[in-house]
Design a protein around this motif. Structure first.
Motif, PDB file in Angstrom:
ATOM      1  N   ARG A 100       0.833  -1.210   0.000  1.00  8.48           N
ATOM      2  CA  ARG A 100       0.000   0.000   0.000  1.00  8.48           C
ATOM      3  C   ARG A 100       0.866   1.258   0.000  1.00  8.48           C
ATOM      4  O   ARG A 100       0.555   2.240  -0.679  1.00  8.48           O
ATOM      5  CB  ARG A 100      -0.935  -0.002   1.207  1.00  8.48           C
ATOM      6  CG  ARG A 100      -2.042  -1.035   1.048  1.00  8.48           C
ATOM      7  CD  ARG A 100      -2.996  -1.077   2.207  1.00  8.48           C
ATOM      8  NE  ARG A 100      -3.616   0.217   2.376  1.00  8.48           N
ATOM      9  CZ  ARG A 100      -3.751   0.821   3.557  1.00  8.48           C
ATOM     10  NH1 ARG A 100      -3.314   0.245   4.656  1.00  8.48           N
ATOM     11  NH2 ARG A 100      -4.337   1.992   3.652  1.00  8.48           N
ATOM     12  N   ARG A 143       2.219   1.712  -3.424  1.00  6.06           N
ATOM     13  CA  ARG A 143       1.171   2.261  -4.293  1.00  6.06           C
ATOM     14  C   ARG A 143       0.960   3.758  -4.024  1.00  6.06           C
ATOM     15  O   ARG A 143       0.672   4.515  -4.941  1.00  6.06           O
ATOM     16  CB  ARG A 143      -0.139   1.506  -4.113  1.00  6.06           C
ATOM     17  CG  ARG A 143      -0.154   0.168  -4.839  1.00  6.06           C
ATOM     18  CD  ARG A 143      -1.554  -0.404  -4.971  1.00  6.06           C
ATOM     19  NE  ARG A 143      -2.320  -0.428  -3.743  1.00  6.06           N
ATOM     20  CZ  ARG A 143      -2.414  -1.464  -2.911  1.00  6.06           C
ATOM     21  NH1 ARG A 143      -1.767  -2.581  -3.172  1.00  6.06           N
ATOM     22  NH2 ARG A 143      -3.152  -1.380  -1.822  1.00  6.06           N
ATOM     23  N   LEU A 144       1.112   4.174  -2.777  1.00 10.60           N
ATOM     24  CA  LEU A 144       0.987   5.591  -2.445  1.00 10.60           C
ATOM     25  C   LEU A 144       2.041   6.403  -3.195  1.00 10.60           C
ATOM     26  O   LEU A 144       1.732   7.417  -3.827  1.00 10.60           O
ATOM     27  CB  LEU A 144       1.128   5.790  -0.931  1.00 10.60           C
ATOM     28  CG  LEU A 144       1.092   7.218  -0.413  1.00 10.60           C
ATOM     29  CD1 LEU A 144      -0.319   7.781  -0.498  1.00 10.60           C
ATOM     30  CD2 LEU A 144       1.590   7.266   1.022  1.00 10.60           C
ATOM     31  N   VAL A 199      -6.600   5.564  -3.943  1.00  8.91           N
ATOM     32  CA  VAL A 199      -5.398   5.945  -3.190  1.00  8.91           C
ATOM     33  C   VAL A 199      -5.643   7.352  -2.641  1.00  8.91           C
ATOM     34  O   VAL A 199      -5.783   8.311  -3.397  1.00  8.91           O
ATOM     35  CB  VAL A 199      -4.124   5.940  -4.062  1.00  8.91           C
ATOM     36  CG1 VAL A 199      -2.919   6.375  -3.232  1.00  8.91           C
ATOM     37  CG2 VAL A 199      -3.890   4.569  -4.665  1.00  8.91           C
TER      38      VAL A 199
END
Length: 152
Positions: free
Chosen positions: A11, A14-15, A106
């Motif tokens: 995560r 992905r940020l 996101v």
């Protein structure tokens, strides 16, 4: 504090990728753009906040700025809505946060702490800067100041 899970690391990756996809092109035209840097989510830790529950708190370094970031610890938790505001309370004080969306599914809370990283010479230097920042915000004012001792 416990170690982050592989899902949490993904995560955070992905940020950083979402920041790159949504901001890199326009950032290249800014005078504070540093081509030596890339978006990177660093120094995140799980932190329980009375008003927000379990959160991941850390730093996002980009080629133009350094953010203090908060996002829900679990992937299935509701995301903040862009423009919302909240206060993040850490041992060092209270920080006004604003929700931003960086792409499909996101979003995070952020506070821009530094808006010019032109003097940062490398990604390693940016990482050290983020580490020092997180050490400061996760430490209370009392523990930041060593008691003075006089030699009598």
């Amino acid at each position: 504090m416990h170690a982050l899970t592989p899902d949490q690391y993904q995560r955070l990756r992905r940020l950083a990728e979402a920041w790159t996809a949504s901001h890199l092109r326009e950032s290249k035209s800014l005078p504070q753009f540093n081509p030596l840097l890339a978006a990177d989510a660093l120094c995140f830790q799980c932190y329980r906040l009375p008003e927000h529950g379990e959160q991941l708190v850390g730093a996002l370094v980009t080629p133009v700025s350094l953010w203090l970031v908060m996002l829900p610890e679990r992937a299935n938790a509701p995301l903040p809505v862009a423009g919302e505001r909240c206060t993040l309370t850490l041992p060092s004080g209270r920080y006004p946060m604003e929700a931003v969306e960086l792409g499909d599914e996101v979003a995070c809370w952020r506070l821009i702490l530094l808006d010019d990283l032109t003097d940062v010479a490398s990604r390693q230097d940016a990482s050290r800067l983020a580490q020092r920042l997180m050490e400061r915000v996760m430490r209370s004012d009392e523990s930041a100041q060593a008691p003075s001792q006089s030699g009598a």
